[in-house]
Scaffold this motif. Structure first.
Motif, PDB file in Angstrom:
ATOM      1  N   GLN B  81      63.629   3.641 -45.431  1.00  0.00           N
ATOM      2  CA  GLN B  81      65.072   3.543 -45.216  1.00  0.00           C
ATOM      3  C   GLN B  81      65.784   3.984 -46.491  1.00  0.00           C
ATOM      4  OE1 GLN B  81      67.089   0.312 -43.170  1.00  0.00           O
ATOM      5  NE2 GLN B  81      65.179  -0.773 -42.799  1.00  0.00           N
ATOM      6  N   TRP B  82      66.964   4.533 -46.318  1.00  0.00           N
ATOM      7  CA  TRP B  82      67.867   4.863 -47.445  1.00  0.00           C
ATOM      8  C   TRP B  82      69.227   4.286 -47.082  1.00  0.00           C
ATOM      9  CZ3 TRP B  82      70.099   5.486 -51.749  1.00  0.00           C
ATOM     10  CH2 TRP B  82      71.209   6.314 -51.963  1.00  0.00           C
ATOM     11  N   LEU B  83      69.576   3.226 -47.792  1.00  0.00           N
ATOM     12  CA  LEU B  83      70.834   2.523 -47.546  1.00  0.00           C
ATOM     13  C   LEU B  83      71.654   2.597 -48.812  1.00  0.00           C
ATOM     14  CD1 LEU B  83      69.143  -0.498 -45.778  1.00  0.00           C
ATOM     15  CD2 LEU B  83      70.722   1.092 -44.680  1.00  0.00           C
ATOM     16  N   PHE B 149      58.655  -4.997 -49.498  1.00  0.00           N
ATOM     17  CA  PHE B 149      59.069  -5.492 -48.178  1.00  0.00           C
ATOM     18  C   PHE B 149      60.067  -6.619 -48.389  1.00  0.00           C
ATOM     19  CE2 PHE B 149      58.662  -8.708 -44.846  1.00  0.00           C
ATOM     20  CZ  PHE B 149      58.998  -7.966 -43.735  1.00  0.00           C
ATOM     21  N   VAL B 150      61.186  -6.564 -47.671  1.00  0.00           N
ATOM     22  CA  VAL B 150      62.206  -7.611 -47.770  1.00  0.00           C
ATOM     23  C   VAL B 150      62.337  -8.284 -46.406  1.00  0.00           C
ATOM     24  CG1 VAL B 150      64.600  -8.153 -48.344  1.00  0.00           C
ATOM     25  CG2 VAL B 150      63.453  -6.252 -49.506  1.00  0.00           C
ATOM     26  N   LYS B 155      68.328 -14.009 -49.273  1.00  0.00           N
ATOM     27  CA  LYS B 155      69.561 -14.213 -50.044  1.00  0.00           C
ATOM     28  C   LYS B 155      69.499 -13.445 -51.371  1.00  0.00           C
ATOM     29  CE  LYS B 155      70.986 -16.687 -46.714  1.00  0.00           C
ATOM     30  NZ  LYS B 155      71.725 -15.963 -45.674  1.00  0.00           N
ATOM     31  N   SER B 156      70.663 -13.274 -51.993  1.00  0.00           N
ATOM     32  CA  SER B 156      70.782 -12.416 -53.179  1.00  0.00           C
ATOM     33  C   SER B 156      69.784 -12.744 -54.285  1.00  0.00           C
ATOM     34  CB  SER B 156      72.196 -12.534 -53.766  1.00  0.00           C
ATOM     35  OG  SER B 156      73.149 -12.191 -52.810  1.00  0.00           O
ATOM     36  N   ALA B 157      69.657 -14.044 -54.607  1.00  0.00           N
ATOM     37  CA  ALA B 157      68.806 -14.423 -55.739  1.00  0.00           C
ATOM     38  C   ALA B 157      67.362 -14.000 -55.491  1.00  0.00           C
ATOM     39  CB  ALA B 157      68.882 -15.929 -55.966  1.00  0.00           C
ATOM     40  N   ASP B 158      66.881 -14.187 -54.263  1.00  0.00           N
ATOM     41  CA  ASP B 158      65.510 -13.792 -53.940  1.00  0.00           C
ATOM     42  C   ASP B 158      65.395 -12.282 -53.761  1.00  0.00           C
ATOM     43  OD1 ASP B 158      64.696 -16.479 -53.916  1.00  0.00           O
ATOM     44  OD2 ASP B 158      65.377 -16.710 -51.852  1.00  0.00           O
ATOM     45  N   ALA B 159      66.454 -11.662 -53.296  1.00  0.00           N
ATOM     46  CA  ALA B 159      66.420 -10.219 -53.014  1.00  0.00           C
ATOM     47  C   ALA B 159      66.182  -9.421 -54.292  1.00  0.00           C
ATOM     48  CB  ALA B 159      67.720  -9.777 -52.350  1.00  0.00           C
ATOM     49  N   THR B 251      70.261  -8.708 -40.969  1.00  0.00           N
ATOM     50  CA  THR B 251      69.775  -8.765 -39.583  1.00  0.00           C
ATOM     51  C   THR B 251      68.577  -7.849 -39.357  1.00  0.00           C
ATOM     52  OG1 THR B 251      71.275  -7.013 -38.867  1.00  0.00           O
ATOM     53  CG2 THR B 251      72.116  -9.276 -38.742  1.00  0.00           C
ATOM     54  N   ARG B 252      67.933  -7.413 -40.439  1.00  0.00           N
ATOM     55  CA  ARG B 252      66.780  -6.522 -40.313  1.00  0.00           C
ATOM     56  C   ARG B 252      65.821  -6.756 -41.467  1.00  0.00           C
ATOM     57  NH1 ARG B 252      69.120  -0.531 -41.458  1.00  0.00           N
ATOM     58  NH2 ARG B 252      70.692  -1.188 -39.945  1.00  0.00           N
ATOM     59  N   THR B 253      64.579  -6.379 -41.299  1.00  0.00           N
ATOM     60  CA  THR B 253      63.646  -6.339 -42.421  1.00  0.00           C
ATOM     61  C   THR B 253      63.775  -4.973 -43.093  1.00  0.00           C
ATOM     62  OG1 THR B 253      61.892  -5.494 -40.997  1.00  0.00           O
ATOM     63  CG2 THR B 253      62.007  -7.884 -41.264  1.00  0.00           C
ATOM     64  N   LEU B 254      63.361  -4.890 -44.336  1.00  0.00           N
ATOM     65  CA  LEU B 254      63.314  -3.609 -45.045  1.00  0.00           C
ATOM     66  C   LEU B 254      61.859  -3.346 -45.413  1.00  0.00           C
ATOM     67  CD1 LEU B 254      66.282  -4.193 -47.568  1.00  0.00           C
ATOM     68  CD2 LEU B 254      66.408  -3.204 -45.255  1.00  0.00           C
ATOM     69  N   ALA B 255      61.318  -2.254 -44.910  1.00  0.00           N
ATOM     70  CA  ALA B 255      59.926  -1.931 -45.221  1.00  0.00           C
ATOM     71  C   ALA B 255      59.771  -1.640 -46.712  1.00  0.00           C
ATOM     72  CB  ALA B 255      59.468  -0.726 -44.403  1.00  0.00           C
ATOM     73  N   ALA B 256      58.582  -1.901 -47.236  1.00  0.00           N
ATOM     74  CA  ALA B 256      58.293  -1.580 -48.635  1.00  0.00           C
ATOM     75  C   ALA B 256      58.568  -0.101 -48.872  1.00  0.00           C
ATOM     76  CB  ALA B 256      56.843  -1.894 -48.955  1.00  0.00           C
TER      77      ALA B 256
END
Lengths: 327, 327
Positions: B81-83, B149-150, B155-159, B251-256
């Motif tokens: 993904q590219w966000l 992987f997210v 939340k922000s601190a963990d992200a 509302t989604r996972t982010l792949a590694a």
């Protein structure tokens, strides 16, 4: 030819060919490990895949087994791009009218298109995990094509020849987040989680005469909790897949395996129902002044199927539920 | 640690480690073939990569060779993904004011974000091929992070702990197509071709104290045809990368391997210049009533670089041109 992907815990899964009646399957990892790799070298692997498909239909494929829709991932569990158009004009017109949206989207002479996440599509029987019902969970039943590599600025006529496979999909949408995101002009992120795909992807020849003018001329049945909400003609697209692909590639290339969506199926004839709850609510608002249909709740189920002239399922039904994150 | 990808004709290329001074490199395909595969199993491959990086710095890596920026692809030539966010508030404010855009985007308390193509990023010295100068070719010099992987709704601190690597990138934009696409609410497709990436991706520890508060506190220099147009402080982000990743994964996972962008770097201090021509034109319009700077032409070159406290290039300069499609 019908292709499916066995879940094996890896990002791409393992490729199989499924019989036309969706009853038997055979692994084809000896030809190519995954559909991702197959579309990346389609011309090279196609003859061997077709030969295996013929053997499966003729009952002479060794190691064939009963096809189990619960064991498959999306045909392409991750794709290089997912570009979804909004190509059914009756859908756009109803949404704009019922929700007082800008009419600009009705006046353009090209497909509307957004880019969504394509890193982890769900299989036909996978429940979708979401954080909250409050986001207004909705379905969008639509068709998609999986393309070969498409060079930049390919015109419509040539673009249609880049269609390798056709799929059915549910582009799940979170309606209470959607209009807010659209109003900012950056497109949809939080309002568009991932999509759920049909059991198999099919080559265009599998549809016979129903694949013409860059459209799929077949009926779609949409059910929520066993109750039909849409009996739609998929052929009523305002733009062909050739035009949609051409719009997508005007200033970029599309890697092999790109998935291009038709947008929510919709018909001018209101008695056909609808392929998403938002349009059903729009029709209710336009008729009664208020929406009567609620959005989805955790535990609800959705079933989406396209049938051919013989009444047989073409792509295998999407039949999935919704689960709250963390439960 | 600095990582780069050797072009080899394949979609993912071959992984190498580059010395801190960007002068020497060593292939590490014996540890893991590509950066795509490395980020998919980061914890498992990291110790061996770090050991090799130490050997390279100490001059005891076998088969080390002179690093050649012309031979590298983007560190991650294709990503799940590219966000891209728009996180520098002075940029948004100037654009809205100069071009009479809706002020809605200035009033939200979250990052603006669009999803772009991530199937074929360009290397630091790759010319970008585009169909027409008439589209208003522009650069957007910015920073990006490559994530692990997210999980959904992190939340922000963990992200922030999901940041594996940091990159510099040019999110090329076609300005004369952009406002039209934004007005339709579906986001940017034709106005956002692919991006050009820095020579190397670096682990956060490589930035030392300059990586804090989820921001990169380093100066960026932007040049067009050898003339400086921006000398910017990258640390002035309105949102941290933790907040931006958290917005993306709600509302989604982010792949590694997901790439998350900062948006065009911009500073409140107008004398810092700008990291894109559109903002330069906005400043001209606000000051003189009309834009004086033209968009880019085929044959023009752009150079973008971030330097550390010692004046050394951190990511290796992006230094690319533009070529007309079909020539």
């Amino acid at each position: 030819m019908k292709l499916a992907t066995l879940k094996d815990g890896s990002p791409d899964g393992k490729l199989m060919i499924v019989s036309r009646d969706l009853k038997r399957a055979v692994m084809v990892t000896d030809i190519v490990p995954s559909l991702r790799e197959a579309v990346e070298r389609w011309a090279a692997v196609l003859p061997a895949l077709q030969e295996k498909a013929r053997a499966l239909e003729a009952g002479r494929a060794g190691n064939a087994f009963a096809f189990d829709a619960c064991k498959v991932a999306a045909p392409l569990p991750r794709a290089p791009q997912w570009l979804d158009s909004s190509s059914y004009k009756s859908h756009g017109r109803r949404m704009v009218k019922a929700f007082n949206l800008s009419t600009a989207s009705l006046e353009v002479d090209h497909p509307l298109m957004y880019q969504g996440a394509s890193d982890s599509f769900l299989g036909a029987r996978d429940d979708m995990v979401l954080p909250s019902e409050d986001h207004g969970i909705d379905i969008e039943a639509e068709l998609g094509v999986i393309t070969d590599f498409v060079p930049m600025n390919t015109k419509s006529a040539d673009a249609l020849a880049k269609v390798l496979l056709i799929v059915l999909l549910d582009d799940v949408s979170l309606r209470r987040l959607l209009f807010g995101e659209m109003s900012l002009g950056f497109g949809m992120i939080q309002s568009k989680p991932t999509c759920v795909f049909s059991q198999v992807a099919v080559t265009p020849d599998e549809l016979g005469e129903a694949w013409r003018d860059g459209r799929v001329h077949l009926p779609m049945i949409v059910e929520v909790n066993g109750r039909g909400i849409g009996y739609l003609d998929c052929g009523e697209m305002g733009f062909s897949f050739g035009e949609i692909i051409s719009h997508a590639c005007r200033t970029r290339t599309l890697a092999a395996g790109t998935v291009i969506g038709s947008g929510t199926i919709s018909n001018h004839d209101e008695s056909a129902g609808s392929a998403c709850l938002a349009e059903r609510r729009a029709l209710e608002i336009l008729e009664h002044g208020a929406a009567q249909t609620d959005f989805l709740h955790f535990g609800d189920r959705v079933r989406i199927e396209v049938k051919n002239g013989d009444g047989a399922s073409v792509f295998g039904a999407i039949d999935h539920g919704f689960t709250k994150l963390g439960t």
